[in-house]
Every structure is written in C-alpha cells, then in structure tokens.
Design an enzyme around this catalytic site. Sequence first.
Site, PDB file in Angstrom:
ATOM      1  N   ASP A  52       1.013  -0.992  -0.118  1.00  0.00           N
ATOM      2  CA  ASP A  52       0.052  -0.218   0.389  1.00  0.00           C
ATOM      3  C   ASP A  52       1.173   0.995   0.038  1.00  0.00           C
ATOM      4  O   ASP A  52       1.660   1.308   0.365  1.00  0.00           O
ATOM      5  CB  ASP A  52      -0.740   0.109   1.433  1.00  0.00           C
ATOM      6  CG  ASP A  52      -1.676  -1.003   1.208  1.00  0.00           C
ATOM      7  OD1 ASP A  52      -2.095  -1.346  -0.134  1.00  0.00           O
ATOM      8  OD2 ASP A  52      -2.359  -1.124   1.807  1.00  0.00           O
ATOM      9  N   TYR A  80       6.678  -8.047   8.264  1.00  0.00           N
ATOM     10  CA  TYR A  80       6.246  -7.171   8.481  1.00  0.00           C
ATOM     11  C   TYR A  80       6.515  -6.523   9.958  1.00  0.00           C
ATOM     12  O   TYR A  80       6.345  -7.326  11.302  1.00  0.00           O
ATOM     13  CB  TYR A  80       4.849  -6.988   8.580  1.00  0.00           C
ATOM     14  CG  TYR A  80       4.397  -7.336   6.974  1.00  0.00           C
ATOM     15  CD1 TYR A  80       4.181  -6.166   6.440  1.00  0.00           C
ATOM     16  CD2 TYR A  80       3.865  -8.600   6.811  1.00  0.00           C
ATOM     17  CE1 TYR A  80       3.695  -6.564   4.643  1.00  0.00           C
ATOM     18  CE2 TYR A  80       3.330  -8.458   5.196  1.00  0.00           C
ATOM     19  CZ  TYR A  80       3.025  -8.082   4.416  1.00  0.00           C
ATOM     20  OH  TYR A  80       2.775  -8.109   3.518  1.00  0.00           O
ATOM     21  N   ASP A  94      -6.421   1.927   8.025  1.00  0.00           N
ATOM     22  CA  ASP A  94      -5.595   2.698   8.224  1.00  0.00           C
ATOM     23  C   ASP A  94      -5.517   3.633   8.494  1.00  0.00           C
ATOM     24  O   ASP A  94      -6.840   4.111   8.015  1.00  0.00           O
ATOM     25  CB  ASP A  94      -3.870   1.992   7.597  1.00  0.00           C
ATOM     26  CG  ASP A  94      -4.786   2.444   5.961  1.00  0.00           C
ATOM     27  OD1 ASP A  94      -5.495   2.835   6.080  1.00  0.00           O
ATOM     28  OD2 ASP A  94      -4.009   2.436   5.102  1.00  0.00           O
ATOM     29  N   ARG A 186      -4.072  -4.605   8.137  1.00  0.00           N
ATOM     30  CA  ARG A 186      -4.793  -3.589   8.416  1.00  0.00           C
ATOM     31  C   ARG A 186      -5.575  -4.621   8.924  1.00  0.00           C
ATOM     32  O   ARG A 186      -6.366  -4.258  10.087  1.00  0.00           O
ATOM     33  CB  ARG A 186      -5.165  -2.846   7.420  1.00  0.00           C
ATOM     34  CG  ARG A 186      -4.183  -1.879   6.502  1.00  0.00           C
ATOM     35  CD  ARG A 186      -5.044  -1.209   5.762  1.00  0.00           C
ATOM     36  NE  ARG A 186      -4.791  -2.442   4.094  1.00  0.00           N
ATOM     37  CZ  ARG A 186      -5.832  -1.956   3.287  1.00  0.00           C
ATOM     38  NH1 ARG A 186      -6.908  -1.134   3.168  1.00  0.00           N
ATOM     39  NH2 ARG A 186      -5.274  -2.799   2.602  1.00  0.00           N
TER      40      ARG A 186
END
Length: 230
Positions: A52, A80, A94, A186
């Site tokens: 993203d 991540y 988010d 998310r």
Amino acid sequence: MLTVEDFKNGQVLLIDKPLNWTSFQVVNKIRWHIRQKFNLKKIKVGHAGTLDPLASGLLIICTGNFTKKIDEYQGQIKEYTGEITLGATTPSYDMETEVNETFETEHISEELIHYTVKQFIGDIEQKPPMFSALKKDGVRLYDMAREGKEIEISARKISISEFEITKIDLPKIEFRVVCSKGTYIRSLAYDFGKALNSGAYLSKLRRTKIGKFNVENALEPLKYIEKQLS
C-alpha cells in the site's frame, strides 16, 4: 553494471519502497529508466506483491524472463513490522481515511495485550478490508467503498506463524508479524482491536522480508536507478 541482456534474461531487483509511492509507480519508474538507458521499445517488468502507498519496505521487482517467477515469490512467507493505534477505527483500517469511531482503552493492560495476541497465531479466518484491490463482480472493493457501498466480504483462511509485540506505549503498540500470502495486516489490526473490546487501526507498516529476501539488501527506487541505470 547490468547489461540489456541481463535485464531481458531476468533480474530480481530488491527495492525498498518509500512511503506514498504506489507499487505501480515503482514498476513504471524502473521500466522507464531501463527502456531509456538501453533504447528499448518495451521490456517486461512487474512486482511480486503489492505494498500500500502508506506502507514502506521490501518490494520484489522482476524483469524479463523472471516475470514468470512472480507467482512463486508472491506465495512466499512475509515478515512485517509496524504500529497499531488502539481506541479508534477508520473505514480503511489504516490512516488512508479519517477516524470514524472511538472506543474506551482504560481496561487494556500489557497483560491483556500479550494474552490477546495468542488468539491470532496459527491458521485463522480473516476478512479482507473493504478498502482493498480485491474484486467483487469485476469491480475493485475500494471503488465500491469510496462510493459508500457496503457488501458482504467472505472470510479467508490465512496463517500467522509469529505475532510479537515489540513495544507498548498506549495507545500505540509496535509489532512484528510473520504471515502467509493473502494476509492483510490492516485487517489484523482491526480484528486485534475488536478482540481487546476496543478498536484499532494500522498506523505504520513496513515489509521487512519475503521468503529469503531481506529489506536490508534493498535500495530505494531512485538509489537503484542511480546505481544501475544512470
């Protein structure tokens, strides 16, 4: 310095995608510079897994014949790091959209946070966010979301092998997660907030690993271009 044949035969480029760049922009930038440097009309360039715009980190770019390997790289385990903000939600899960609801956080302790994390390790069901590039009847979900439409999204099985809380400074929580293809961090943040009887959204995200590839060995797009294509 790589040659035109190197790029045609196939290269795996490890790019550290900056914030606010789309994955598509990174691919286009690198493709344009390859074409310019070697005076090519066209060359295949693609990425192995979207990040993203509000996320940074490892983006695998494949060129030439190696674009055939994209599915293989997309299927690999990913790591991540990031930050979850408790006490509020956003429609996109988010910071792309504004806070739409707030929740109490006084009941949330460090012990509760560490206990709740355990619910998310292993094979779990997860609903993708409405603000995503997935399609329903040929239309991107984020296009429907921006039009204010609400549709039922089916949950999908994903796998989280590691979910570690690395820092707690309420309402902020820093984390590291290792997960399968198809995992939406998310959605993990949103679901984690619900499991705490509160709300949460993803406030920072960085992809650090894809399979054996590490962001420590990656270059930002402009630095890669300067090194290999200037």
